[in-house]
Scaffold this motif. Structure first.
Motif, short mmCIF file in Angstrom:
data_model
loop_
_atom_site.label_atom_id
_atom_site.label_comp_id
_atom_site.label_asym_id
_atom_site.label_seq_id
_atom_site.Cartn_x
_atom_site.Cartn_y
_atom_site.Cartn_z
N GLU A 112 0.83 -1.20 0.00
CA GLU A 112 0.00 0.00 0.00
C GLU A 112 0.86 1.25 0.00
N VAL A 113 0.20 2.38 -0.23
CA VAL A 113 0.90 3.66 -0.20
C VAL A 113 -0.06 4.70 0.35
N VAL A 114 0.47 5.63 1.14
CA VAL A 114 -0.33 6.70 1.72
C VAL A 114 0.03 8.01 1.01
N ILE A 115 -0.99 8.72 0.54
CA ILE A 115 -0.77 9.97 -0.19
C ILE A 115 -1.50 11.09 0.56
N SER A 116 -0.78 12.16 0.81
CA SER A 116 -1.35 13.29 1.56
C SER A 116 -1.39 14.54 0.68
N PRO A 117 -2.51 15.27 0.69
CA PRO A 117 -2.56 16.54 -0.07
C PRO A 117 -1.75 17.61 0.63
N LYS A 118 -1.53 18.72 -0.06
CA LYS A 118 -0.72 19.80 0.52
C LYS A 118 -1.32 20.33 1.81
N ASN A 119 -2.63 20.57 1.80
CA ASN A 119 -3.30 21.10 2.99
C ASN A 119 -4.41 20.13 3.40
N ALA A 120 -4.02 19.07 4.07
CA ALA A 120 -4.99 18.05 4.47
C ALA A 120 -5.99 18.61 5.47
N ILE A 121 -7.25 18.19 5.33
CA ILE A 121 -8.30 18.65 6.23
C ILE A 121 -8.01 18.22 7.66
N ASP A 122 -7.58 16.97 7.84
CA ASP A 122 -7.15 16.48 9.15
C ASP A 122 -6.21 15.30 8.94
N GLY A 123 -5.80 14.67 10.02
CA GLY A 123 -4.82 13.59 9.92
C GLY A 123 -5.40 12.22 9.69
N ARG A 124 -6.72 12.12 9.66
CA ARG A 124 -7.34 10.81 9.45
C ARG A 124 -7.21 10.38 7.99
N ILE A 125 -7.28 9.06 7.78
CA ILE A 125 -6.99 8.50 6.46
C ILE A 125 -8.21 7.79 5.88
N VAL A 126 -8.44 8.00 4.58
CA VAL A 126 -9.48 7.26 3.84
C VAL A 126 -8.79 6.08 3.17
N ASN A 127 -9.25 4.88 3.50
CA ASN A 127 -8.59 3.66 3.04
C ASN A 127 -9.33 3.09 1.82
N ILE A 128 -8.62 2.93 0.69
CA ILE A 128 -9.20 2.41 -0.55
C ILE A 128 -8.47 1.13 -0.94
N TYR A 129 -9.23 0.06 -1.12
CA TYR A 129 -8.60 -1.21 -1.49
C TYR A 129 -9.60 -2.03 -2.30
N SER A 130 -9.12 -3.13 -2.88
CA SER A 130 -9.99 -3.96 -3.71
C SER A 130 -9.77 -5.44 -3.40
N LYS A 131 -10.83 -6.22 -3.56
CA LYS A 131 -10.78 -7.68 -3.47
C LYS A 131 -11.48 -8.23 -4.70
#
Length: 409
Positions: free
Chosen positions: A196-215
Motif C-alpha cells: 500500500e501507499v499513503v498519499i497526503s494533499p498539501k493542505n490536508a483537512i485532518d490527519g485521518r486517512i481514507v482507506n481504498i482497497y480492492s478484493k
C-alpha cells in the motif's frame, strides 16, 4: 560542483547543486523543469516536519487501536511471551513517536546480519523484500509502511514459543529477529511489491486517512463519517455496505473499465477534496496524483429480456431519455429502471448511439446482426419472388409476332 539559482515551485528562491558524478543540465529548459519540481530549503524542511508529525500521529493511533491475538502455549510461556511482546510494542511506539531511532535502520540491520541467520540465504531474501517496501518512499512513508508491516506480523503470531525463541534482552534486536523469523516461517514472498501507499494533499483537512482497497473486482472505501467523502462515493456509484462498514462497488471490467482506473479515479477525487488516502497498490501513486486514468464510459446499450437496454445516467441527461422514448416500442423496465427498445428498431438506436456517444456490448451487437441477417434474407426472398414473377410473364419479340400472325390468320 555546479550551482544553479532560480525560483522553485513554492515561489521562493532556491538552489540546485550538481554534485560530482551527476549529469549536468543540457539546456535552460531542463533547468526550469528542475526548479518547477523542487521546493526551497525552508519549504522542504516544513513539508518534512509536517509529514513526520502526520506519520507519528498515524502510528500512535495504529498502536493504540492494536488488538493482539491470544497466545497459545503453557501458562508460563504465555506470560513470558506477553512480556516480550509488550516490550517490543512499547519500544517500537516510543521510538517512532520520539524519533529516538529509525525503524528503517532496525529492519535494514537484517542486511548486515542476514547471512549469519542460516545457510539458505534467507537473510538476503528478507533484505531484498524490505528494499522493495521502502524503495522510492519518503522518510514518513517508510515509517508508515514499516509500522504497518510490524503490526501485521504481530497479528499473525499466535505461538508464545516464537517470542521466547527470539528473546535477546534487547527489544531492538528482538524486533529484527522476530521480523526475520516471521518472514521465513510464514513464507512471505520477497518478490512482492509493497502492499500500500499513503498519499497526503498539501493542505490536508485532518490527519485521518481514507482507506481504498480492492478484493477481486470489488473496490472498497473505508472512511470516517464525512459528508464530502460520502458525496464523492455516491457520485462515483458506490453503495454503503453495513456489514463491511465501507462504501463498495462491483466493477464490470467490460463496461466500467479496469479496477485500477476506477480505484485511481476515486482516490484522486478524494485526495483533491483535501483528504489523506491510503491505496493498496503503490504503483498507482503517480497516477492518483496526476489523475492519470481512463475515464469511465457511462453510456451503454446491452441486452435484457430480448430487448435492447439503454443504460446511462437519466437524471443528468433528460434530453437523451426523451430522444430514446420517441422510438416505437420503447418502454421503461420496472426492475432495472432503464429503457428497453425492441431489437427491430436498431436503426433508430444506432443513430442515437452515434449522436450521444453510446457503446454496444458484444451481446447487443450479436442480436442486432441476427436481426440484420433475418431482414436481408427476407428481402432476398421477396426480390427473388418478384424477379421470378416478372420473368415468367416476359415474352420474346418472336413469340409476340407469332401470336399476332396466328390471330390474323
Amino acid at each position: 560542483m555546479t550551482k544553479y539559482e532560480g525560483i522553485c515551485k513554492c515561489g521562493h528562491e532556491g538552489t540546485i547543486r550538481i554534485k560530482r558524478g551527476q549529469e549536468d543540465f543540457k539546456s535552460q529548459e531542463e533547468i526550469d523543469k528542475a526548479f518547477s519540481e523542487t521546493l526551497c530549503k525552508k519549504c522542504r524542511y516544513e513539508l518534512k516536519k509536517k509529514q513526520e508529525a502526520e506519520c507519528n500521529e498515524y502510528i500512535k493511533d495504529s498502536f493504540e487501536a492494536l488488538e493482539l491475538p491470544e497466545l497459545e502455549g503453557t501458562e508460563k510461556q504465555i506470560a513470558w511471551a506477553n512480556k516480550i511482546r509488550k516490550g517490543m510494542v512499547d519500544m517500537w511506539e516510543n521510538s517512532l513517536i520520539d524519533g529516538i531511532m529509525s525503524p528503517v535502520s532496525v529492519l535494514m540491520d537484517i542486511k548486515t546480519y542476514g547471512p549469519a541467520f542460516d545457510e539458505k540465504g534467507n537473510g538476503h531474501k528478507v533484505a531484498d523484500m524490505l528494499d522493495k517496501i521502502i524503495k522510492n518512499s519518503t522518510d514518513a512513508e517508510k515509517k508508515r509502511l514499516v509500522a504497518d508491516l510490524f503490526i501485521s506480523v504481530l497479528k499473525r503470531i499466535r505461538k508464545a514459543k516464537m517470542y521466547i525463541d527470539i528473546e535477546t534482552g534487547s527489544p531492538r534486536v528482538s524486533v529484527r529477529d522476530l521480523l526475520y523469523k516471521s518472514f521465513v516461517e510464514f513464507k512471505i514472498d520477497g518478490t512482492k511489491e509493497p502492499k500500500e501507499v499513503v498519499i497526503s494533499p498539501k493542505n490536508a483537512i485532518d490527519g485521518r486517512i481514507v482507506n481504498i482497497y480492492s478484493k477481486d473486482k470489488i473496490i472498497y472505501c473505508e472512511s470516517y463519517v464525512d459528508m464530502d467523502v460520502k458525496s464523492i462515493c455516491k457520485k462515483n456509484h458506490y453503495i454503503w455496505c453495513t456489514f463491511s462498514e465501507a462504501w463498495y462497488r462491483n466493477i464490470n471490467v467490460n463496461a466500467n473499465g479496469s479496477v485500477a482506473d476506477r480505484k485511481t479515479e476515486l482516490a484522486n477525487r478524494i485526495l483533491n477534496a483535501g483528504y489523506i488516502v491510503r491505496v493498496d497498490d503503490p504503483t498507482l501513486k503517480d497516477k492518483i496524483i496526476n489523475a492519470d486514468y481512463e475515464p469511465e464510459h457511462r453510456r451503454w446499450i446491452a441486452m435484457h429480456e430480448g430487448k435492447l437496454l439503454i443504460a446511462f445516467d437519466y437524471n443528468d441527461y433528460p434530453e437523451i431519455k426523451t430522444a430514446f422514448k420517441r422510438i416505437k416500442g420503447c418502454k421503461i423496465d420496472r426492475k432495472t429502471k432503464f429503457l428497453l427498445v425492441p431489437v427491430e428498431m436498431y436503426l433508430q438506436v444506432e443513430d442515437l448511439a452515434d449522436l450521444y456517444d453510446f457503446r454496444f456490448n458484444d451481446k447487443s451487437r450479436e442480436e442486432i446482426e441476427k436481426i440484420k441477417a433475418t431482414l436481408e434474407a427476407s428481402i432476398a426472398d421477396v426480390k427473388a419472388g418478384t424477379e421470378k414473377k416478372y420473368t415468367s410473364r416476359k415474352q420474346s419479340i418472336d413469340e409476340v409476332y407469332n401470336e399476332l400472325i396466328d390471330e390474323e390468320s
